[in-house]
Design a protein around this motif. Sequence first.
Motif, short mmCIF file in Angstrom:
data_model
loop_
_atom_site.label_atom_id
_atom_site.label_comp_id
_atom_site.label_asym_id
_atom_site.label_seq_id
_atom_site.Cartn_x
_atom_site.Cartn_y
_atom_site.Cartn_z
N VAL A 84 67.20 -67.91 41.79
CA VAL A 84 65.95 -67.69 42.53
C VAL A 84 65.20 -69.01 42.70
CG1 VAL A 84 63.66 -66.63 42.38
CG2 VAL A 84 65.69 -65.27 41.95
N ALA A 85 65.14 -69.82 41.65
CA ALA A 85 64.47 -71.12 41.75
C ALA A 85 65.16 -71.99 42.80
CB ALA A 85 64.48 -71.82 40.39
N MET A 86 66.49 -72.00 42.81
CA MET A 86 67.21 -72.81 43.79
C MET A 86 67.03 -72.27 45.21
SD MET A 86 68.08 -75.39 42.25
CE MET A 86 68.51 -76.09 43.83
N THR A 87 66.91 -70.96 45.34
CA THR A 87 66.65 -70.36 46.65
C THR A 87 65.30 -70.84 47.18
OG1 THR A 87 67.97 -68.41 46.12
CG2 THR A 87 66.34 -68.17 47.88
N ILE A 88 64.31 -70.85 46.31
CA ILE A 88 62.98 -71.32 46.71
C ILE A 88 63.02 -72.80 47.07
CG2 ILE A 88 60.63 -71.73 45.88
CD1 ILE A 88 61.02 -69.15 44.15
N VAL A 89 63.66 -73.61 46.24
CA VAL A 89 63.75 -75.06 46.50
C VAL A 89 64.44 -75.31 47.83
CG1 VAL A 89 64.89 -77.18 45.74
CG2 VAL A 89 63.66 -75.78 44.09
N GLN A 90 65.59 -74.67 48.06
CA GLN A 90 66.34 -74.91 49.30
C GLN A 90 65.57 -74.36 50.51
OE1 GLN A 90 68.61 -76.96 49.49
NE2 GLN A 90 69.66 -77.01 47.53
N LYS A 136 68.78 -81.75 57.72
CA LYS A 136 67.95 -81.40 56.57
C LYS A 136 67.31 -80.02 56.72
CE LYS A 136 66.86 -86.08 55.08
NZ LYS A 136 65.82 -87.08 54.92
N THR A 137 67.51 -79.40 57.88
CA THR A 137 67.05 -78.03 58.09
C THR A 137 68.19 -77.05 57.86
OG1 THR A 137 65.43 -78.77 59.72
CG2 THR A 137 66.00 -76.44 59.75
N VAL A 138 69.32 -77.31 58.49
CA VAL A 138 70.43 -76.37 58.46
C VAL A 138 71.12 -76.35 57.09
CG1 VAL A 138 72.68 -75.81 59.47
CG2 VAL A 138 70.79 -76.52 60.94
N GLY A 139 71.36 -77.52 56.51
CA GLY A 139 72.04 -77.59 55.21
C GLY A 139 71.34 -76.78 54.13
N PRO A 140 70.07 -77.06 53.88
CA PRO A 140 69.35 -76.26 52.87
C PRO A 140 69.22 -74.79 53.25
CG PRO A 140 68.18 -78.31 53.28
CD PRO A 140 69.27 -78.22 54.31
N ALA A 141 69.10 -74.49 54.54
CA ALA A 141 69.01 -73.09 54.96
C ALA A 141 70.30 -72.35 54.62
CB ALA A 141 68.70 -72.99 56.46
#
Length: 126
Positions: free
Chosen positions: A77-83, A98-103
Motif C-alpha cells: 500500500v505504501a509503495m502504491t501511494i508512492v508510485q 516519469k508518468t507512465v512508469g510509476p503509473a
Amino acid sequence: MSETTRAATRGAAFWICYAVTVISAGVSVTYSVLSVIDGGLEASDALYATSRSVALVVMALVAPMFRSDAGLLAIAVAMTIVQGIDSFIGAVQGDVAKTVGPAVLCIVTIVAATFLARSDRIRSED
C-alpha cells in the motif's frame, strides 16, 4: 478447491506481491539515489526522498522473514501511494516516462496486493 491448491495459491500470491513490491521499492530508491547524485548534498529534498525510499526497500526485502501477509500488504500500500504520487509529479512536469512508469508500477502493485488479500480471504473462509 483442495487444501494443497489453496496453499499453493496463497504462496504464489505472497511471492508475486513480494516481487512486485520489491521491484517498485527498488525503482523508487534508484530514482531517489540518482537525484541525490545529480543534485549533490545540497539537494535536501532528494536526500529526504532517498531516506524514505531506503526504508521502504529494506522493509520490502525483509518481509519474507516474517511471512506476514498484513506486513507485506502494508508495504505494498505504501509503495502504491508512492508510485501514484510519483506518477502525478511526472504528469505535472510533462515527463511521459516519469508518468507512465510509476503509473504502471502503481497498477501492478494494486493487482498483486489484491491477489494476496483475496487469497487470504479465500483461505479463511474454511
